[in-house]
Design an enzyme around this catalytic site. Structure first.
Site: not given
Ligand SMILES: [Zn+2]
Length: 273
Positions: A2-3
């Site tokens: 997850p960014e």
């Protein structure tokens, strides 16, 4: 992984379900995440959630009486809102039961995530945030700031913008994409970049992240899906993982190099040192 856009999408996804809800019970099914989940997490039982904000890739649950829960999704974490009758999945480690009748569940197969608790008047003073640079989407992240931060730095510009002490939340994908938009080769020494080129880079970083967050908005209903992983998405990429394929702008084959042990993609024609 997850960014920043996925974390922001997660925030927007859970916010309407947890804001103003009381935490009825905290169920910790597994405590050994990247940091041990503290026993004090149980202290939030009976407290109301006031807001959910984000700093870098941390979600901050603000509760009554200055209680704060910090959540990092690590490599593989996700949050979702479910009906308590839904069976736990294998890697659902923590559940927060809410006064609305729903449950917020933290799922993390690789357990690099963090769920921790503190009592802080200002959650941003937490030690986890002490060395973080500015938020990329805030006005304080501008070309003048970057020029000053990079003034004596020989390090390649791609590694500099991925350094959380300089600016937070610019992961490998977004760094590669932003540098293409800005026309800057990833290996360019940071201190060599002029103010106008840094302005293009700042604009590119903001544009790429904003576009990705906007795209994430279309997946928000997934937070209520009973199965599956919410909030992971990928916009159409110009260079990332496109080695050998024609540049979408000039048709030159995209090149791949390793920089700081990370795959790095660029167009040798569109991007200059
Ligand atoms: Zn090109």
């Amino acid at each position: 992984m997850p960014e920043l856009p996925e974390v922001e999408t997660t925030r927007l996804g859970i916010l309407p379900h947890v804001r103003n809800a009381l935490i009825k019970e905290v169920i910790v099914r597994r405590r050994d995440l990247r940091q041990a989940v503290p026993e004090s997490l149980a202290e939030i039982e009976g407290l109301r959630v006031i807001d959910v904000t984000r700093r870098a890739k941390y979600l901050i649950l603000h509760l009554e009486e200055n209680h704060t829960v910090l959540i990092h999704l690590g490599m593989s974490g996700s949050l979702r809102i479910v009906d308590p009758s839904v069976h736990y999945r294998t890697h659902d480690h923590i559940a927060f039961t809410l006064s609305t009748g729903k449950e917020l569940r933290f799922h993390d197969p690789r357990r690099f995530g963090i769920v921790t608790h503190a009592v802080l008047r200002d959650p941003l003073t937490h030690p986890l945030f002490s060395s973080l640079g500015p938020e990329p989407l805030q006005p304080e992240f501008d070309a003048a700031y970057l020029k000053h931060a990079l003034r004596s730095l020989q390090r390649p510009i791609k590694l500099a913008i991925m350094d959380n002490a300089i600016v937070v939340g610019v992961g490998n994908i977004y760094a590669s994409e932003s540098l293409l938009h800005a026309g800057i080769q990833p290996t360019t020494p940071s201190c060599k970049l002029s103010l106008p080129r840094l302005q293009r880079l700042v604009d590119a970083i903001k544009m790429v992240l904003e576009k990705s967050i906007a795209q994430g908005g279309t997946t928000l209903r997934d937070f209520l899906r009973e199965n599956g992983e919410p909030g992971y998405f990928r916009q159409e990429l110009l260079v990332y993982e496109r080695e050998g394929q024609p540049c979408r702008i000039c048709h030159t084959p995209i090149r791949k190099i390793i920089l700081g042990q990370r795959s790095t993609y660029f167009c040798n024609k569109c991007q200059k040192r």
